[in-house]
Design a protein around this motif. Structure first.
Motif, PDB file in Angstrom:
ATOM      1  N   ARG A   9       1.034  -1.144   0.066  1.00 58.06           N
ATOM      2  CA  ARG A   9      -0.034   0.047   0.007  1.00 58.06           C
ATOM      3  C   ARG A   9       0.817   1.116   0.044  1.00 58.06           C
ATOM      4  N   LEU A  47      -7.752  -3.932   6.509  1.00 62.71           N
ATOM      5  CA  LEU A  47      -8.979  -3.652   5.701  1.00 62.71           C
ATOM      6  C   LEU A  47      -9.675  -5.096   6.307  1.00 62.71           C
ATOM      7  N   TYR A  54     -17.099  -2.397   3.407  1.00 56.18           N
ATOM      8  CA  TYR A  54     -15.695  -1.502   3.697  1.00 56.18           C
ATOM      9  C   TYR A  54     -16.177   0.050   4.013  1.00 56.18           C
ATOM     10  N   GLN A  55     -15.314   0.478   5.122  1.00 53.57           N
ATOM     11  CA  GLN A  55     -15.425   1.985   5.408  1.00 53.57           C
ATOM     12  C   GLN A  55     -14.233   2.445   4.999  1.00 53.57           C
ATOM     13  N   GLY A  56     -13.299   1.857   4.916  1.00 54.42           N
ATOM     14  CA  GLY A  56     -11.786   2.271   4.380  1.00 54.42           C
ATOM     15  C   GLY A  56     -11.176   3.376   5.582  1.00 54.42           C
ATOM     16  N   GLY A  57      -9.941   3.374   5.446  1.00 57.16           N
ATOM     17  CA  GLY A  57      -9.158   4.023   6.304  1.00 57.16           C
ATOM     18  C   GLY A  57      -9.421   3.769   7.799  1.00 57.16           C
ATOM     19  N   GLU A  96     -12.231   1.285   9.314  1.00 52.77           N
ATOM     20  CA  GLU A  96     -12.161  -0.004   9.384  1.00 52.77           C
ATOM     21  C   GLU A  96     -11.872  -0.531  10.785  1.00 52.77           C
TER      22      GLU A  96
END
Length: 268
Positions: free
Chosen positions: A102, A115, A150-153, A156
């Motif tokens: 990443r 994640l 997923y919510q991201g960043g 999570e």
């Protein structure tokens, strides 16, 4: 968040970077184009601060430029150690780090990037002898048989914390961790004492995250063989699954390897 800039990019963000590099004593002009001089300057900045030398300007290089380099960041010596351990050219490990990681193993708040996979949580609960059906009915965003939610960043971690109220180990096992997105449920296969031990390693620094990736490749003989033979498509398929071609992972790996092999040859 600092924009990621690399060779060929252009615009005001590149111009701002060039101004900062020039103010720091690097030989660049403000052209608003990420040219060879800018790439060389960024590589010089990375070398001076012990960062991975890839000529790509991102959050880590920005922090180094403003004098705030973090000890958790991956260093060039970490990549060399990984290459030696796997018996691979340094250029191969640098290419994998550029394409498959990443790029940043930690969130701005210092927690490792994760994640959370709700479909994996469903399966891990079953492995731990817990019926996931009632939990899926009550909290489908964290437990379901389908991929998603997923919510991201940092979001999570909200999902992870909710899952931990049901089963801590299963929650940790259901997340991918760090720059190389290693799933928690691999902890035993990779030789960690417990899933908590694995998580502590992911929290410590990016070198710990790279170590998990090295353990993973060591365990997967076909993956290591593909890297040694420079069979990028074979490696990308094993690491990313059959959809690897959609994201051109093999082409990106080949291009990155060629770049780093040339740089290493010049350095030698």
């Amino acid at each position: 968040m600092t924009p990621v800039l690399k060779a060929g990019d252009h615009g005001t963000n590149v111009g701002t970077l060039q101004q900062r590099l020039k103010a720091a004593g690097y030989l660049v002009n403000q052209t608003n184009v990420y040219d060879e001089a800018t790439e060389r300057a960024v590589m010089g900045l990375q070398r001076a601060n012990g960062l991975v030398i890839d000529g790509i300007y991102g959050q880590k290089s920005f922090m180094a430029l403003v004098g705030a380099c973090q000890p958790k960041h991956l260093g060039a010596q970490d990549l060399q150690a990984a290459a030696d351990r796997l018996g691979l050219p340094l250029a191969t490990v640098r290419a994998v780090n550029e394409v498959e990681s990443r790029g940043q193993g930690f969130l701005p708040d210092g927690r490792p990037v994760i994640l959370f996979e709700r479909h994996v949580f469903y399966k891990r609960l079953q492995e731990h002898g817990v019926d996931p059906a009632p939990i899926a009915l009550q909290s489908p965003t964290i437990c379901a048989q389908q991929v998603g939610g997923y919510q991201g960043g940092a979001g999570e971690y909200i999902r992870l914390e909710i899952a931990k109220h049901t089963h801590i180990a299963a929650a940790y096992e259901a997340a991918s961790w760090g720059a190389f997105q290693i799933m928690g449920y691999y902890w035993k296969m990779l030789g960690y004492a417990s899933v908590q031990d694995f998580v502590y390693s992911m929290q410590r620094d990016e070198a710990g995250q790279l170590d998990a990736f090295v353990r993973f490749v060591e365990h997967e003989a076909p993956m290591l063989a593909a890297l040694k033979a420079k069979k990028w498509a074979a490696f990308a398929k094993l690491y990313n699954g059959p959809a690897f071609a959609r994201n051109l992972y093999d082409a990106k790996l080949a291009a990155a390897y060629a770049k780093y092999a040339e740089l290493d040859e010049v350095a030698a």
